[in-house]
Every structure is written in C-alpha cells, then in structure tokens.
Design a protein around this motif. Structure first.
Motif: not given
Lengths: 489, 95
Positions: B58-61
């Motif tokens: 996951l990448t930060n939103v």
C-alpha cells in the motif's frame, strides 16, 4: 410480484420499470420488520425517515438521476458504520447514545446509488465475537432456528437478509464476521480485498484486518453492491484504487477450465461431518460444471488462529484506547479524578469480551513479550501470505468450508471464549493475507441448518469469486431456500 | 506463560479497565487457556522471516494540502458526555 423471494437486483429492475415504487418497496420492508424483528432482533435502530427517503429516491429515479441497478432498494447497515444523526452503537453500552456527525464513505456511496437505509443492524460488541450474543442490546436469533445464533459479528446483517427484513445489508469482516454469519444464515456474503472499500467511518476494531462488504440473497446482488462501494477514498490512507467488480462479467462467468484448489488442512479434526460432506458435494458440482478441482497441503493453517488473535487483540487494545469518557461515549457520574474517569467509563462501558481482548492486546504488546508474541505473529502473517501466493500460482480459486460447524445454540460458546475463537479457523487467514473471500450457501446439515462454502480468490479477483458463485447458483437452489415458518406466524 | 493474579492486575492497569470482582477468577482462567493455545505459535519456524504489517504494497493516500473549513465546534462537542461552553469537561487533573 413476490417481494419475499425477490433479489435486490430484481427489485431494482422492477422499480426502474415502474412496476413498483421505491415507496411501496420500503413499505413492504417496514411490514417485514414489524412482523419478524420482535422474533429475531436483527435491528438495533429502525430509522424514522424511511418513507421520506424512499419518496425522495423515487423522485430522483423518475427524473433519471439515480441509475444504479440498486436504486430504491431497501437495505440495512451494520451498527458499526457511522451515519450522520443515526445512533451508531457498535453493539456497545459505550456508544449506546452516539450519534455521529458524519457518514461513513461506504454508506455515503451506497446512498448515492439510491439506497433506502432501513436502520442499523445488531452485532457483537465492537465486532468482537462470532455469535452476535455479546451485543449490549441482546442477542440476535437465527431465522432458520430461533434457538440458534446467527453467527457474528455481522449477525444482525445476515439474519435480516435471511428473514427478508431487508434486501441486502452492509457488514464488516475482521476475521470472518461477514462470511461466518452468511454461512450460518444461508445467505451470500463477501469480504473484498483489504483496502478496496473505504474504512472511513467504520468504527475501528483491528484496522489492518477490517473490511466492509455486502450480505445478500445471491452472488449477483453482492456484485452489484460491491460495484457501488469499491472506490478509492482520500479519507482512508489504506484505500486502494481497484477495477471494481464487473457485474456483467459476474453474470456471464464460466467456471469451465478454472482451477480450484482445496486445502487438505481445511478438512482436519474439528470439522463437522455434515459440513465436510456438503462442501465436498459442492466441489463435485463445480467439477461437473467444468472446473478442475484438486487438493493441496497448507500446513500453516494450524497457526492462523494464534497469529490472528495476537494481531487483532493488539490493534484492538490500541484502537479502543480512544474511549475515555470525555469526547464521546459512556461516562459514569461522580468520578474522583481523571484516572477514575477513564477506568470507570471503560469498565462500565465495555462488556467482558471487549475487556478480554483489550487485556490480551496489552499483554502481547507489553515490554518483554512483544517479540515472542506480536512480532512472531507478524512473521506468521508473512508465511500465511506466502502460502496463499504460492497457491494462487496454481489455482484460480481456493475452496473450503467457512466454519467448522453450522449455527450453534444460543449460549453454547458464550462461557468458553477459546472454543469460540477456534470456530474462526478457516476465515481468519483470509484477513491476515488481505484476500477476498465469499460465503456461498451450498446445503444443509441433518438439523436443517444452512452450510456455506468459502470461495477465496487472489487479490482484487472479486469478479472471479462472485462469477463462480453466480454460476453455481444458476444450477443449484440452496440460496433460494427460505426458513420455514416465516410466512405463517 | 503463567497468568498470575498480579499479571491480571497489571493488564487491567495498562488497559484502564477493572474487571468485576466476581468474574476475575474466570477471566484469569480464560486468559490462561487462550494464551496456552496462542503459545503453539512458538513451534512455528520463523527464522529469517521479515514481519509483515500489510499484505498488500500500500502507498499512503495523500490529500491535496488545501485549506478547508474545519468541523464546527457544535459538531465536535455534539456527543460530549459533559461540556462547558466550547470545552470538554474533565475532573481536575492537577492541583
């Protein structure tokens, strides 16, 4: 038109064609709730603005503003999703008077599709449990046998769909809380890939595992709901952009040539014979439909429950530290000092199962035990994910039971928490790996209680899961069976 | 791992909860049983395995850094059990 047996998509189509209005559909659901809810206690709150909302939705359908296949369909929401101005109790005394000032993104999305929410559905306190008995508002009953639990924690959601009190419901799944009650109540439910539905406005239990998803009468309805709520959300920093679910692809899915793997370790000690036989029969059915089915070993299964309960309890103890009796939630009168305020608010506001998980979480995170427990569990999680990654190199889907038994009698496991935890063996791994998985009705045990099979897919392969489930539901009618005695009270 | 009475008291303090006197003994037994089961995890060979916090990469939103109206005080305080004017009221915490 027989509303009692209609799916959400069928009702949505009838509303669009003008054969029935959204208001009439809502009136039907209100009558169903009036007839059955005193018996099954699915709803904690029934909204008082249902008919106004239905009227507004009908107007917007008529002018072509709402075009979703679900527009106008009455539905229910698990009581851990915030809805502005509507009591959101999470099944706890702690939040018994909590009225959020904002709405969860998933609820917002389904409202924008023209949903008519009927109210909030009962659940285990803070979603911690597998029976829906730990709710501050009392136990929900299984519509197939009111002496049995509906499963949990989304027990109210599953029971309300099974009893025909709503056409579909939103639930949440941290360790099986959509799939297990769906299995116990004979409805279809899916936990999508972690991150594919926004958790904004979902009361947190274990944030790395929590995921919202639908419970409905069949796989096509689940696909339609996911189509509306699987959206990236800037308000949830673990939200991911996905392709969503393609309803058309689900409706035309062919399992011919698909490879389905069955973990032998899902059929070990503790699995009820009827459940095992029923799921094996379903596997043969899928084989007859053209899928290849083979068994494989997945020995990591035996470590899933320890790893899950460490991680879930750790996150719960941290997440629930926000309940301090100050900003919102339960607060006793006449406290001595600040520590007394915290301790008494939490002691009187939380039930026993929540306290137990907070204490377990504090233990596994505490100095001196962190490495042996929490870190070890995260390593087990890595091995569980790796085992599934290897399996999905060979299989399109993985098939197994949802739970080792069918619905138990009310009170049977309440005094024995470990026994209750052991019932989560086939579901918790999926949350640890972040994978999507559904529960699909596939038969009954000798007591006449529903059995669900679990279809697990690779990341973002919800269309494959629901497509295979839909194809199965085209040639079987388990999902169409209804509890006896619903019509002749 | 033994769950002693002292450990139960320590965990209550860490979690800012107090068990009802009549359910303490059972809670201790239950925790012991659960922990004993959880301890089977120690059999699992995890040598050299990196702990995994998230299964998906996951990448930060991130949101655009824009000035937006904040939540009005009335809404922030709407669910406060006890308030005074625009404040949450708490017992005196130091003299």
């Amino acid at each position: 038109m027989n509303l009692e047996t209609m799916t959400a998509l069928e009702l949505g189509a009838a509303i669009r064609k003008g054969e029935i209005s959204a208001v009439e559909a809502a009136q039907f659901s209100l009558r169903q709730i009036e007839t059955y809810d005193s018996r099954f206690s699915c709803f904690v709150t029934v909204q008082d603005d249902i008919l106004q909302r239905a009227e507004e939705v009908q107007k917007r359908i008529s002018v072509g503003e709402y075009t979703s296949p679900l527009a106008g369909v009455p539905m229910g929401i698990k009581d851990n999703m915030c809805q502005k101005g509507v009591q959101t109790s999470c099944g706890s005394r702690m939040l018994a008077n909590f009225k959020p000032t904002y709405t969860a993104t998933a609820v917002e999305e389904i409202m924008q599709a023209g949903a008519v929410p009927l109210g909030k559905l009962n659940m285990d306190e803070f979603a911690m449990g597998s029976t829906s008995e730990t709710s501050w508002f009392g136990a929900t009953k299984n519509p197939w046998n009111a002496e049995c639990v509906p499963g949990g924690s989304s027990g109210g959601s599953a029971a309300a769909v099974a009893a025909g009190e709503c056409f579909y419901a939103l639930g949440s799944d941290t360790g099986g809380s959509i799939r297990q009650p769906a299995s116990f109540c004979g409805v279809t439910g899916i936990k999508p890939t972690y991150g594919s539905v926004s958790r904004f406005g979902l009361v947190a239990y274990a944030s790395s595992l929590d995921q919202i998803g639908p419970l409905a009468r069949d796989a096509a309805d689940c696909a339609a709901v996911l189509g509306e709520i699987m959206k990236r959300d800037v308000k949830d920093n673990t939200s991911v952009a996905t392709q969503g679910v393609n309803l058309d692809a689900v409706l035309h899915y062919d399992v011919k040539g698909k490879k389905i793997g069955i973990p032998t370790d899902f059929f070990g000690d503790g699995l009820d014979k009827d459940v095992a036989a029923t799921v094996q029969t379903a596997a043969r059915q899928l084989e007859r439909m053209g899928a290849t089915v083979e068994q494989f070993d997945m020995p990591i299964v035996k470590y899933a429950i320890p790893a899950y309960y460490i991680i879930a309890a750790a996150e719960a103890s941290s997440n629930l530290s926000r309940y301090d009796g100050i900003k919102y939630g339960y607060r006793p009168e006449h406290v001595d000092d600040l520590l007394d305020l915290y301790t008494r608010s939490r002691s009187e506001g939380f039930g026993m199962e929540v306290k137990r998980r907070i204490m377990l979480g504090c233990f596994v995170l505490s100095s001196g035990y962190y490495d042996a427990y929490y870190r070890k569990a995260l390593q087990a999680k890595a091995l569980i994910k790796a085992a599934f990654d290897r399996a999905f190199e060979r299989y399109d889907l993985i098939l197994g039971p949802v739970a080792p038994t069918t619905a138990l009698k009310i009170g049977e496991n309440l005094a024995d928490p470990l026994k209750m935890y052991l019932g989560d063996i086939y579901t918790v791994m999926i949350n640890l790996a972040g994978l999507p998985a559904a529960s699909v009705p596939c038969g009954f045990d000798r007591k006449g209680m529903p059995v669900g099979m679990q279809l697990i897919g690779s990341y973002f392969h919800e269309t494959d899961i629901l497509g295979a489930a839909h194809a199965y539901q085209q040639v079987t009618d388990w999902h169409k069976r209804r509890p006896a005695g619903l019509d002749n009270l | 791992m033994m769950i002693t009475d002292e450990l139960v008291t320590y965990l209550e303090a860490l979690g800012r909860i107090r068990l009802p006197e009549e359910s303490r003994a059972k809670a201790q037994r239950d925790l012991q049983e659960i922990l004993q089961y959880i301890d089977t995890l120690s059999e699992l060979d995890t040598e050299g395995i990196e702990p995994l916090s998230h299964a998906l990469p996951l990448t930060n939103v991130m949101r655009e850094d824009e000035v937006q109206p904040s939540i009005p005080p009335e809404e922030v305080l709407a669910n406060a059990p006890v308030r005074k004017d625009n404040y949450f009221l708490v017992p005196r915490s130091f003299e």
